[in-house]
Design a protein around this motif. Structure first.
Motif, PDB file in Angstrom:
ATOM      1  N   MET A  35     -73.794 -37.248  -6.062  1.00  0.00           N
ATOM      2  CA  MET A  35     -73.382 -37.351  -7.461  1.00  0.00           C
ATOM      3  C   MET A  35     -74.270 -36.485  -8.340  1.00  0.00           C
ATOM      4  SD  MET A  35     -72.740 -41.487  -7.577  1.00  0.00           S
ATOM      5  CE  MET A  35     -72.382 -41.510  -9.334  1.00  0.00           C
ATOM      6  N   ALA A  36     -73.822 -36.209  -9.549  1.00  0.00           N
ATOM      7  CA  ALA A  36     -74.594 -35.409 -10.491  1.00  0.00           C
ATOM      8  C   ALA A  36     -75.846 -36.171 -10.909  1.00  0.00           C
ATOM      9  CB  ALA A  36     -73.753 -35.060 -11.712  1.00  0.00           C
ATOM     10  N   ARG A  37     -76.932 -35.440 -11.121  1.00  0.00           N
ATOM     11  CA  ARG A  37     -78.183 -36.080 -11.501  1.00  0.00           C
ATOM     12  C   ARG A  37     -78.027 -36.870 -12.803  1.00  0.00           C
ATOM     13  NH1 ARG A  37     -83.338 -35.244 -10.150  1.00  0.00           N
ATOM     14  NH2 ARG A  37     -82.747 -33.400  -8.929  1.00  0.00           N
ATOM     15  N   SER A  38     -77.276 -36.310 -13.757  1.00  0.00           N
ATOM     16  CA  SER A  38     -77.098 -36.983 -15.049  1.00  0.00           C
ATOM     17  C   SER A  38     -76.398 -38.327 -14.879  1.00  0.00           C
ATOM     18  CB  SER A  38     -76.308 -36.082 -16.005  1.00  0.00           C
ATOM     19  OG  SER A  38     -75.022 -35.791 -15.466  1.00  0.00           O
ATOM     20  N   GLN A  39     -75.444 -38.376 -13.945  1.00  0.00           N
ATOM     21  CA  GLN A  39     -74.728 -39.632 -13.703  1.00  0.00           C
ATOM     22  C   GLN A  39     -75.650 -40.672 -13.081  1.00  0.00           C
ATOM     23  OE1 GLN A  39     -71.499 -38.062 -11.266  1.00  0.00           O
ATOM     24  NE2 GLN A  39     -70.069 -38.304 -12.977  1.00  0.00           N
ATOM     25  N   VAL A  40     -76.411 -40.242 -12.091  1.00  0.00           N
ATOM     26  CA  VAL A  40     -77.319 -41.163 -11.401  1.00  0.00           C
ATOM     27  C   VAL A  40     -78.377 -41.692 -12.361  1.00  0.00           C
ATOM     28  CG1 VAL A  40     -79.113 -41.320  -9.626  1.00  0.00           C
ATOM     29  CG2 VAL A  40     -76.959 -40.159  -9.123  1.00  0.00           C
ATOM     30  N   GLU A  41     -78.972 -40.798 -13.136  1.00  0.00           N
ATOM     31  CA  GLU A  41     -80.037 -41.226 -14.045  1.00  0.00           C
ATOM     32  C   GLU A  41     -79.498 -42.115 -15.159  1.00  0.00           C
ATOM     33  OE1 GLU A  41     -81.984 -37.663 -15.317  1.00  0.00           O
ATOM     34  OE2 GLU A  41     -83.203 -37.545 -13.491  1.00  0.00           O
ATOM     35  N   ARG A  42     -78.243 -41.916 -15.529  1.00  0.00           N
ATOM     36  CA  ARG A  42     -77.657 -42.769 -16.567  1.00  0.00           C
ATOM     37  C   ARG A  42     -77.584 -44.211 -16.089  1.00  0.00           C
ATOM     38  NH1 ARG A  42     -71.853 -41.814 -19.661  1.00  0.00           N
ATOM     39  NH2 ARG A  42     -72.062 -43.548 -21.136  1.00  0.00           N
ATOM     40  N   VAL A  43     -77.332 -44.389 -14.804  1.00  0.00           N
ATOM     41  CA  VAL A  43     -77.265 -45.739 -14.242  1.00  0.00           C
ATOM     42  C   VAL A  43     -78.654 -46.289 -13.958  1.00  0.00           C
ATOM     43  CG1 VAL A  43     -76.461 -47.133 -12.307  1.00  0.00           C
ATOM     44  CG2 VAL A  43     -74.986 -45.343 -13.246  1.00  0.00           C
ATOM     45  N   LEU A  44     -79.510 -45.485 -13.338  1.00  0.00           N
ATOM     46  CA  LEU A  44     -80.830 -45.967 -12.923  1.00  0.00           C
ATOM     47  C   LEU A  44     -81.775 -46.210 -14.090  1.00  0.00           C
ATOM     48  CD1 LEU A  44     -81.575 -43.861  -9.707  1.00  0.00           C
ATOM     49  CD2 LEU A  44     -80.402 -46.048  -9.934  1.00  0.00           C
ATOM     50  N   ASN A  45     -81.705 -45.335 -15.093  1.00  0.00           N
ATOM     51  CA  ASN A  45     -82.624 -45.468 -16.225  1.00  0.00           C
ATOM     52  C   ASN A  45     -82.202 -46.566 -17.183  1.00  0.00           C
ATOM     53  OD1 ASN A  45     -84.105 -43.370 -15.175  1.00  0.00           O
ATOM     54  ND2 ASN A  45     -83.175 -41.814 -16.485  1.00  0.00           N
ATOM     55  N   GLY A  46     -80.898 -46.859 -17.182  1.00  0.00           N
ATOM     56  CA  GLY A  46     -80.428 -47.950 -18.026  1.00  0.00           C
ATOM     57  C   GLY A  46     -80.502 -47.664 -19.509  1.00  0.00           C
ATOM     58  N   ASN A  47     -80.521 -46.370 -19.880  1.00  0.00           N
ATOM     59  CA  ASN A  47     -80.548 -46.012 -21.296  1.00  0.00           C
ATOM     60  C   ASN A  47     -79.115 -45.919 -21.814  1.00  0.00           C
ATOM     61  OD1 ASN A  47     -83.369 -45.762 -21.294  1.00  0.00           O
ATOM     62  ND2 ASN A  47     -83.249 -43.675 -20.507  1.00  0.00           N
ATOM     63  N   GLY A  48     -78.811 -46.705 -22.822  1.00  0.00           N
ATOM     64  CA  GLY A  48     -77.449 -46.707 -23.323  1.00  0.00           C
ATOM     65  C   GLY A  48     -76.555 -47.557 -22.437  1.00  0.00           C
ATOM     66  N   ARG A  49     -75.261 -47.374 -22.590  1.00  0.00           N
ATOM     67  CA  ARG A  49     -74.297 -48.158 -21.824  1.00  0.00           C
ATOM     68  C   ARG A  49     -74.229 -47.660 -20.390  1.00  0.00           C
ATOM     69  NH1 ARG A  49     -68.684 -48.112 -20.734  1.00  0.00           N
ATOM     70  NH2 ARG A  49     -67.867 -50.221 -20.504  1.00  0.00           N
ATOM     71  N   VAL A  50     -74.174 -48.587 -19.449  1.00  0.00           N
ATOM     72  CA  VAL A  50     -74.055 -48.246 -18.028  1.00  0.00           C
ATOM     73  C   VAL A  50     -72.583 -48.348 -17.652  1.00  0.00           C
ATOM     74  CG1 VAL A  50     -74.715 -48.837 -15.675  1.00  0.00           C
ATOM     75  CG2 VAL A  50     -76.358 -49.120 -17.543  1.00  0.00           C
ATOM     76  N   PRO A  51     -71.886 -47.235 -17.449  1.00  0.00           N
ATOM     77  CA  PRO A  51     -70.460 -47.278 -17.110  1.00  0.00           C
ATOM     78  C   PRO A  51     -70.237 -47.947 -15.757  1.00  0.00           C
ATOM     79  CG  PRO A  51     -71.108 -45.080 -17.852  1.00  0.00           C
ATOM     80  CD  PRO A  51     -72.365 -45.849 -17.605  1.00  0.00           C
ATOM     81  N   ARG A  52     -69.271 -48.838 -15.685  1.00  0.00           N
ATOM     82  CA  ARG A  52     -68.998 -49.567 -14.435  1.00  0.00           C
ATOM     83  C   ARG A  52     -68.557 -48.614 -13.340  1.00  0.00           C
ATOM     84  NH1 ARG A  52     -67.259 -54.692 -12.613  1.00  0.00           N
ATOM     85  NH2 ARG A  52     -67.120 -54.485 -10.338  1.00  0.00           N
ATOM     86  N   HIS A  53     -67.758 -47.584 -13.686  1.00  0.00           N
ATOM     87  CA  HIS A  53     -67.246 -46.708 -12.637  1.00  0.00           C
ATOM     88  C   HIS A  53     -68.366 -45.916 -11.970  1.00  0.00           C
ATOM     89  CE1 HIS A  53     -67.354 -43.789 -15.988  1.00  0.00           C
ATOM     90  NE2 HIS A  53     -67.429 -42.871 -15.051  1.00  0.00           N
ATOM     91  N   LEU A  54     -69.436 -45.583 -12.717  1.00  0.00           N
ATOM     92  CA  LEU A  54     -70.563 -44.874 -12.110  1.00  0.00           C
ATOM     93  C   LEU A  54     -71.370 -45.813 -11.213  1.00  0.00           C
ATOM     94  CD1 LEU A  54     -71.922 -42.642 -15.036  1.00  0.00           C
ATOM     95  CD2 LEU A  54     -70.427 -41.995 -13.135  1.00  0.00           C
ATOM     96  N   LEU A  55     -71.533 -47.045 -11.669  1.00  0.00           N
ATOM     97  CA  LEU A  55     -72.243 -48.026 -10.855  1.00  0.00           C
ATOM     98  C   LEU A  55     -71.493 -48.271  -9.554  1.00  0.00           C
ATOM     99  CD1 LEU A  55     -74.523 -50.112 -10.579  1.00  0.00           C
ATOM    100  CD2 LEU A  55     -73.052 -51.752 -11.763  1.00  0.00           C
ATOM    101  N   ASP A  56     -70.169 -48.447  -9.645  1.00  0.00           N
ATOM    102  CA  ASP A  56     -69.360 -48.668  -8.444  1.00  0.00           C
ATOM    103  C   ASP A  56     -69.420 -47.460  -7.509  1.00  0.00           C
ATOM    104  OD1 ASP A  56     -68.615 -51.175  -9.240  1.00  0.00           O
ATOM    105  OD2 ASP A  56     -66.685 -50.558 -10.072  1.00  0.00           O
ATOM    106  N   GLU A  57     -69.470 -46.270  -8.097  1.00  0.00           N
ATOM    107  CA  GLU A  57     -69.519 -45.053  -7.267  1.00  0.00           C
ATOM    108  C   GLU A  57     -70.800 -45.011  -6.441  1.00  0.00           C
ATOM    109  OE1 GLU A  57     -67.697 -41.479  -5.988  1.00  0.00           O
ATOM    110  OE2 GLU A  57     -66.946 -43.082  -7.274  1.00  0.00           O
ATOM    111  N   ILE A  58     -71.918 -45.358  -7.055  1.00  0.00           N
ATOM    112  CA  ILE A  58     -73.186 -45.383  -6.324  1.00  0.00           C
ATOM    113  C   ILE A  58     -73.140 -46.425  -5.214  1.00  0.00           C
ATOM    114  CG2 ILE A  58     -75.636 -45.981  -6.501  1.00  0.00           C
ATOM    115  CD1 ILE A  58     -75.709 -44.687  -9.220  1.00  0.00           C
ATOM    116  N   LEU A  59     -72.663 -47.618  -5.534  1.00  0.00           N
ATOM    117  CA  LEU A  59     -72.599 -48.690  -4.541  1.00  0.00           C
ATOM    118  C   LEU A  59     -71.701 -48.308  -3.369  1.00  0.00           C
ATOM    119  CD1 LEU A  59     -72.301 -51.807  -6.882  1.00  0.00           C
ATOM    120  CD2 LEU A  59     -74.344 -50.952  -5.708  1.00  0.00           C
ATOM    121  N   GLN A  60     -70.614 -47.629  -3.675  1.00  0.00           N
ATOM    122  CA  GLN A  60     -69.701 -47.226  -2.606  1.00  0.00           C
ATOM    123  C   GLN A  60     -70.327 -46.157  -1.714  1.00  0.00           C
ATOM    124  OE1 GLN A  60     -65.861 -45.908  -3.988  1.00  0.00           O
ATOM    125  NE2 GLN A  60     -65.306 -44.999  -2.044  1.00  0.00           N
ATOM    126  N   ARG A  61     -71.010 -45.194  -2.331  1.00  0.00           N
ATOM    127  CA  ARG A  61     -71.553 -44.072  -1.556  1.00  0.00           C
ATOM    128  C   ARG A  61     -72.795 -44.422  -0.747  1.00  0.00           C
ATOM    129  NH1 ARG A  61     -70.316 -38.334  -4.536  1.00  0.00           N
ATOM    130  NH2 ARG A  61     -68.287 -38.897  -5.408  1.00  0.00           N
TER     131      ARG A  61
END
Length: 218
Positions: A35-61
């Motif tokens: 996945m793109a670094r920006s997407q991963v860091e958006r979920v891991l850093n928890g800054n702002g809203r954490v989109p569910r689809h990005l979280l699900d993508e990480i869990l799936q992969r």
């Protein structure tokens, strides 16, 4: 005694799962998931809203099974609930904040018909596409602004999920469509047009092209 920070709980639960997979840094997650670094860091850093689809993508992969996913998803839901509660408690802007109507939705100039027409939609995919176009035409107000103007009849997160192009297409309810159009500054004529278009798609009925011309814009 202060309550536990739901954002911190989500980060802890997610990091715990990643550690079990031998993933200790965002670089590790990017490498494994692709996945793109920006997407991963958006979920891991928890800054702002954490989109569910990005979280699900990480869990799936990372091949997380259901028992492993549950604590992470539950933490995400608690975070979303807390965020929605905070938004609901925020005071609405006073009616007199814009006495001159500076932010009132205006029609296009004479000779320009740029307002997207939902009557062109014959499927849920097309209907959602026109909703996104209407959002742009209305000046791209934030989902929170739309929800506030619609008197919070629909939450900002609901609007966001409905228009997210990365989620599986699903026809929004008429309540969501009505709040969206009204929140974007649409009037009674717009609401009638969008209601008709929603019924047309929901009932899978289209007008007879031999008797009814359906313009791309109105």
């Amino acid at each position: 005694m202060s309550s536990v920070n739901p954002r911190l709980v989500l980060r802890i639960e997610l990091q715990r799962l990643l550690t079990l997979r031998g993933l200790y840094t965002s670089e590790d997650v990017v490498r494994v998931t692709g996945m793109a670094r920006s997407q991963v860091e958006r979920v891991l850093n928890g800054n702002g809203r954490v989109p569910r689809h990005l979280l699900d993508e990480i869990l799936q992969r990372i091949d997380a099974v259901q028992p492993e996913r549950r604590p992470v998803v539950d933490a995400w839901r608690r975070l979303e609930a807390a965020r929605a509660e905070t938004e609901a408690a925020a005071p609405e802007p006073p009616e007199a904040a814009d006495p001159a109507g500076l932010h009132r939705l205006r029609e296009d100039a004479a000779g320009y018909t740029l307002k997207p027409s939902p009557l062109t939609a014959t499927s849920k995919e097309e209907f959602l596409a026109v909703m996104r176009e209407f959002h742009i035409w209305a000046g791209e107000p934030s989902y929170r602004e739309i929800a506030l103007k619609a008197r919070k009849s629909v939450g900002a997160s609901t609007l966001c999920e409905a228009l997210d192009p990365k989620r599986p297409p699903r026809l929004p309810t008429l309540k969501v469509v009505t709040a969206f159009v009204y929140g974007c500054g649409g009037g009674e004529e717009d609401l009638t047009t969008w209601t008709t278009a929603w019924r047309q798609v929901r009932l899978a009925r289209t007008a007879d092209p031999a008797t009814t011309a359906r313009p791309r814009y109105i």
